[in-house]
Design a protein around this motif. Structure first.
Motif, PDB file in Angstrom:
ATOM      1  N   GLY A  81      52.850  56.624  23.152  1.00  0.00           N
ATOM      2  CA  GLY A  81      53.636  56.317  24.142  1.00  0.00           C
ATOM      3  C   GLY A  81      55.072  56.749  23.353  1.00  0.00           C
ATOM      4  O   GLY A  81      55.901  57.378  24.237  1.00  0.00           O
ATOM      5  N   ARG A  82      54.976  57.520  21.982  1.00  0.00           N
ATOM      6  CA  ARG A  82      56.223  58.018  21.433  1.00  0.00           C
ATOM      7  C   ARG A  82      56.211  59.474  21.857  1.00  0.00           C
ATOM      8  O   ARG A  82      57.413  59.849  22.316  1.00  0.00           O
ATOM      9  N   SER A  83      55.423  59.702  22.316  1.00  0.00           N
ATOM     10  CA  SER A  83      55.102  61.475  22.422  1.00  0.00           C
ATOM     11  C   SER A  83      55.774  61.399  23.944  1.00  0.00           C
ATOM     12  O   SER A  83      56.266  62.624  24.310  1.00  0.00           O
ATOM     13  N   VAL A  84      55.184  60.285  24.835  1.00  0.00           N
ATOM     14  CA  VAL A  84      55.889  59.917  26.529  1.00  0.00           C
ATOM     15  C   VAL A  84      56.679  60.018  26.752  1.00  0.00           C
ATOM     16  O   VAL A  84      57.478  61.294  27.383  1.00  0.00           O
ATOM     17  N   LYS A  85      57.551  59.496  25.791  1.00  0.00           N
ATOM     18  CA  LYS A  85      58.733  59.144  25.926  1.00  0.00           C
ATOM     19  C   LYS A  85      60.298  59.836  25.454  1.00  0.00           C
ATOM     20  O   LYS A  85      61.000  59.293  26.188  1.00  0.00           O
ATOM     21  N   LYS A  86      59.699  60.760  24.603  1.00  0.00           N
ATOM     22  CA  LYS A  86      60.506  61.740  23.947  1.00  0.00           C
ATOM     23  C   LYS A  86      60.565  62.418  25.756  1.00  0.00           C
ATOM     24  O   LYS A  86      61.412  63.338  25.259  1.00  0.00           O
ATOM     25  N   LEU A  87      59.882  62.561  26.218  1.00  0.00           N
ATOM     26  CA  LEU A  87      60.206  63.502  27.437  1.00  0.00           C
ATOM     27  C   LEU A  87      60.823  63.484  28.228  1.00  0.00           C
ATOM     28  O   LEU A  87      61.083  63.714  29.649  1.00  0.00           O
ATOM     29  N   VAL A  88      61.055  61.373  28.753  1.00  0.00           N
ATOM     30  CA  VAL A  88      62.134  61.201  29.657  1.00  0.00           C
ATOM     31  C   VAL A  88      62.821  61.990  29.705  1.00  0.00           C
ATOM     32  O   VAL A  88      63.450  62.331  31.078  1.00  0.00           O
ATOM     33  N   ASN A  89      63.647  62.280  28.549  1.00  0.00           N
ATOM     34  CA  ASN A  89      64.851  62.771  28.687  1.00  0.00           C
ATOM     35  C   ASN A  89      64.544  64.684  28.982  1.00  0.00           C
ATOM     36  O   ASN A  89      65.727  65.976  28.479  1.00  0.00           O
ATOM     37  N   HIS A  90      63.161  64.985  28.878  1.00  0.00           N
ATOM     38  CA  HIS A  90      62.959  66.612  29.646  1.00  0.00           C
ATOM     39  C   HIS A  90      64.272  67.509  30.378  1.00  0.00           C
ATOM     40  O   HIS A  90      64.390  66.924  31.601  1.00  0.00           O
ATOM     41  N   ASP A  91      64.269  68.260  29.971  1.00  0.00           N
ATOM     42  CA  ASP A  91      65.005  69.127  30.896  1.00  0.00           C
ATOM     43  C   ASP A  91      64.867  69.187  32.251  1.00  0.00           C
ATOM     44  O   ASP A  91      65.596  68.918  33.107  1.00  0.00           O
ATOM     45  N   ASP A  92      63.382  69.228  32.573  1.00  0.00           N
ATOM     46  CA  ASP A  92      63.068  69.490  33.418  1.00  0.00           C
ATOM     47  C   ASP A  92      62.948  68.412  34.605  1.00  0.00           C
ATOM     48  O   ASP A  92      62.170  67.447  33.945  1.00  0.00           O
TER      49      ASP A  92
END
Length: 207
Positions: A81-92
């Motif tokens: 869940g942490r790994s996925v949540k970090k990507l919520v703010n991904h540049d793409d």
């Protein structure tokens, strides 16, 4: 009999009627949302956590995760869940949207189905020890490469995945070939580090 079964290579069974020609695709156990293979979750997590991971890999992994509904126990143990949540703010934008939708889907599932059972598939202790030793050998050959330990984990999990999640002769043979290539063809590690060679491609070429 007016029906017969055709086995396809994509973990699906297709039932075809000779009379009407209608094809019906039947889901397998592993394709069901609530059947979670912990090994797959950990393999995907390793890919998401790799620094500067390729966008196509992120999209592929997030899309796959979106088809699963892991239990609270799996989420806590694997920290996916942490790994996925970090990507919520991904540049793409595409990566960000997929990460957000996956997080929201899991949150809704946990809230409404917390008490319902989820089938979890795990490796036994002997298998885990053998695989851990293989990762160490890979890491030794990747010395000098950024995030060598994480990359070694990704490679080993991909070998296991392409060996039908079995500690078989195919797994051992493929692992030996991968280790040999990393040790004696130094450009292989460099290509992996620069992401001009995908881990899945490396493993497939050593089958």
């Amino acid at each position: 009999m007016d029906k017969f079964v055709i086995r396809t290579p994509k973990n699906r069974t297709v039932v075809k009627s000779e009379a009407g020609g209608k094809v019906i695709s039947q889901a397998t156990l592993y394709s069901l949302k609530r059947v979670v293979v912990v090994e797959d979750i950990l393999r995907w997590k390793a890919q998401l956590d790799l620094k500067n991971q390729d966008k196509d890999v992120l999209v592929s992994v997030l899309s796959a995760l979106g088809t699963k509904q892991p239990s609270t126990k799996v989420l806590l143990e694997t920290k996916i869940g942490r790994s996925v949540k970090k990507l919520v703010n991904h540049d793409d934008a595409e990566v960000s949207a997929l990460a957000k939708s996956t997080c929201e889907s899991w949150k809704v599932f946990i809230q409404h189905h917390r008490a319902r059972p989820v089938i979890e598939v795990r490796s036994d202790l002997k298998t885990q020890k053998t695989r851990s030793a293989a990762r160490q050998l890979l890491a030794d050959d990747l010395q000098g490469v950024e995030e060598a330990d994480r990359l070694a984990e990704i490679i080993e999990r991909e070998v296991f995945h392409q060996s039908a999640r079995l500690l078989s002769n195919s797994y051992k043979r493929t692992m030996r070939k991968v280790i040999f290539r990393l040790k004696y063809k130094l450009e292989t590690a460099q290509k992996l580090n620069e992401q001009t060679l995908k881990v899945s491609e490396l493993v497939a070429s050593c089958k």
